[in-house]
Scaffold this active site. Structure first.
Site, PDB file in Angstrom:
ATOM      1  N   LYS A  59       0.838  -1.206   0.000  1.00  0.00           N
ATOM      2  CA  LYS A  59       0.000   0.000   0.000  1.00  0.00           C
ATOM      3  C   LYS A  59       0.873   1.257   0.000  1.00  0.00           C
ATOM      4  CE  LYS A  59      -2.263  -1.523   3.800  1.00  0.00           C
ATOM      5  NZ  LYS A  59      -3.160  -1.406   4.974  1.00  0.00           N
ATOM      6  N   LYS A  61       2.985   1.984   2.270  1.00  0.00           N
ATOM      7  CA  LYS A  61       3.100   2.487   3.652  1.00  0.00           C
ATOM      8  C   LYS A  61       4.269   1.773   4.354  1.00  0.00           C
ATOM      9  CE  LYS A  61      -0.647   2.705   6.390  1.00  0.00           C
ATOM     10  NZ  LYS A  61      -1.983   2.366   6.968  1.00  0.00           N
TER      11      LYS A  61
HETATM   12  N1  C2G Z   1      -8.805   5.243  14.287  1.00  0.00           N
HETATM   13  C1  C2G Z   1      -9.719   5.976  15.044  1.00  0.00           C
HETATM   14  N2  C2G Z   1      -9.395   7.225  15.445  1.00  0.00           N
HETATM   15  C2  C2G Z   1      -8.195   7.764  15.131  1.00  0.00           C
HETATM   16  C3  C2G Z   1      -7.253   7.022  14.382  1.00  0.00           C
HETATM   17  C4  C2G Z   1      -7.589   5.737  13.964  1.00  0.00           C
HETATM   18  O1  C2G Z   1     -10.828   5.500  15.345  1.00  0.00           O
HETATM   19  N3  C2G Z   1      -7.917   9.037  15.561  1.00  0.00           N
HETATM   20  C5  C2G Z   1      -9.201   3.896  13.853  1.00  0.00           C
HETATM   21  C6  C2G Z   1      -9.209   3.756  12.328  1.00  0.00           C
HETATM   22  O2  C2G Z   1     -10.440   4.244  11.795  1.00  0.00           O
HETATM   23  C7  C2G Z   1      -9.069   2.244  12.152  1.00  0.00           C
HETATM   24  C8  C2G Z   1      -8.215   1.841  13.380  1.00  0.00           C
HETATM   25  O3  C2G Z   1      -8.265   2.945  14.307  1.00  0.00           O
HETATM   26  O4  C2G Z   1     -10.342   1.607  12.247  1.00  0.00           O
HETATM   27  C9  C2G Z   1      -6.777   1.568  13.012  1.00  0.00           C
HETATM   28  O5  C2G Z   1      -6.274   2.732  12.388  1.00  0.00           O
HETATM   29  P1  C2G Z   1      -5.063   2.524  11.336  1.00  0.00           P
HETATM   30  O6  C2G Z   1      -3.986   1.748  11.975  1.00  0.00           O
HETATM   31  O7  C2G Z   1      -4.760   3.851  10.706  1.00  0.00           O
HETATM   32  O8  C2G Z   1      -5.789   1.561  10.293  1.00  0.00           O
HETATM   33  P2  C2G Z   1      -5.849   1.681   8.710  1.00  0.00           P
HETATM   34  O9  C2G Z   1      -4.535   2.192   8.228  1.00  0.00           O
HETATM   35  O10 C2G Z   1      -7.078   2.421   8.398  1.00  0.00           O
HETATM   36  O11 C2G Z   1      -5.915   0.144   8.282  1.00  0.00           O
HETATM   37  O12 C2G Z   1      -7.745  -3.388   5.732  1.00  0.00           O
HETATM   38  C10 C2G Z   1      -7.960  -2.171   6.352  1.00  0.00           C
HETATM   39  C11 C2G Z   1      -6.695  -1.579   6.935  1.00  0.00           C
HETATM   40  O13 C2G Z   1      -5.907  -2.522   7.617  1.00  0.00           O
HETATM   41  C12 C2G Z   1      -7.095  -0.464   7.898  1.00  0.00           C
END
Ligand code: C2G
Length: 145
Positions: A59, A61
């Site tokens: 991705k 990242k």
């Molecule tokens: N999250 C949240 N509030 C924030 C930051 C993150 O509620 N201030 C939530 C995101 O919406 C997500 C979870 O925490 O549901 C994990 O965030 P990330 O690690 O950024 O996940 P992401 O990169 O969105 O990966 O297949 C889907 C991916 O693996 C999701």
């Protein structure tokens, strides 16, 4: 769903709700914790599918902490019951089946996404509001890392 047996030999189908969520959870912060806490409160057992370093690379990242460290931190959280690897976008249906998941939970930034909406044929799908004012990107900027 599990059956629980009563002393007279009868049994009831006690509801045992399993919840699943996906994420990278890098530089674990209170936004992640509040998402996980609310997800856990929707059921009895919380599975977190954690993005592997390889999946994140696909991705574009790169996380600050490698998978094993991110996994260790999640596993230390009282209301996280199991951490499994998220290796691809395509594994979600088998995850739901393999772990007998009742509810998939994601933050609101995923609401309506094609990456999740199709799961409605296999389980409940719940989007929770993100915690405002915090993100891994923001933390990195503030720490200049
Ligand atoms: N999250 C949240 N509030 C924030 C930051 C993150 O509620 N201030 C939530 C995101 O919406 C997500 C979870 O925490 O549901 C994990 O965030 P990330 O690690 O950024 O996940 P992401 O990169 O969105 O990966 O297949 C889907 C991916 O693996 C999701």
């Amino acid at each position: 769903m599990g059956n629980s047996f009563c002393s007279d030999g009868s049994f009831t189908t006690a509801s045992f709700t399993r919840v699943l969520t996906y994420g990278t959870f890098d530089l674990l912060h209170y936004g992640h914790i509040r998402l996980l806490q609310r997800a856990a409160s929707l059921g009895d057992y919380l599975v977190v599918a954690l993005s592997t370093d390889e999946f994140n690379a696909s991705k574009g990242k790169t996380s600050f902490y490698p998978y094993d460290v991110r996994k260790e931190m999640l596993q230390s959280i009282r209301f996280v019951d199991l951490v499994i690897p998220e290796r691809s976008w395509e594994q979600k249906i088998s995850d739901v089946k393999d772990f007998d998941i009742d509810i998939v939970v994601m933050g609101g930034d995923w609401a309506g996404s094609d990456r999740f909406e199709y799961l409605r044929d296999y389980c409940e799908l719940v989007y929770l509001d993100r915690t405002p004012g915090i993100s891994t990107t923001q933390v990195k900027k503030n720490l200049n890392v």
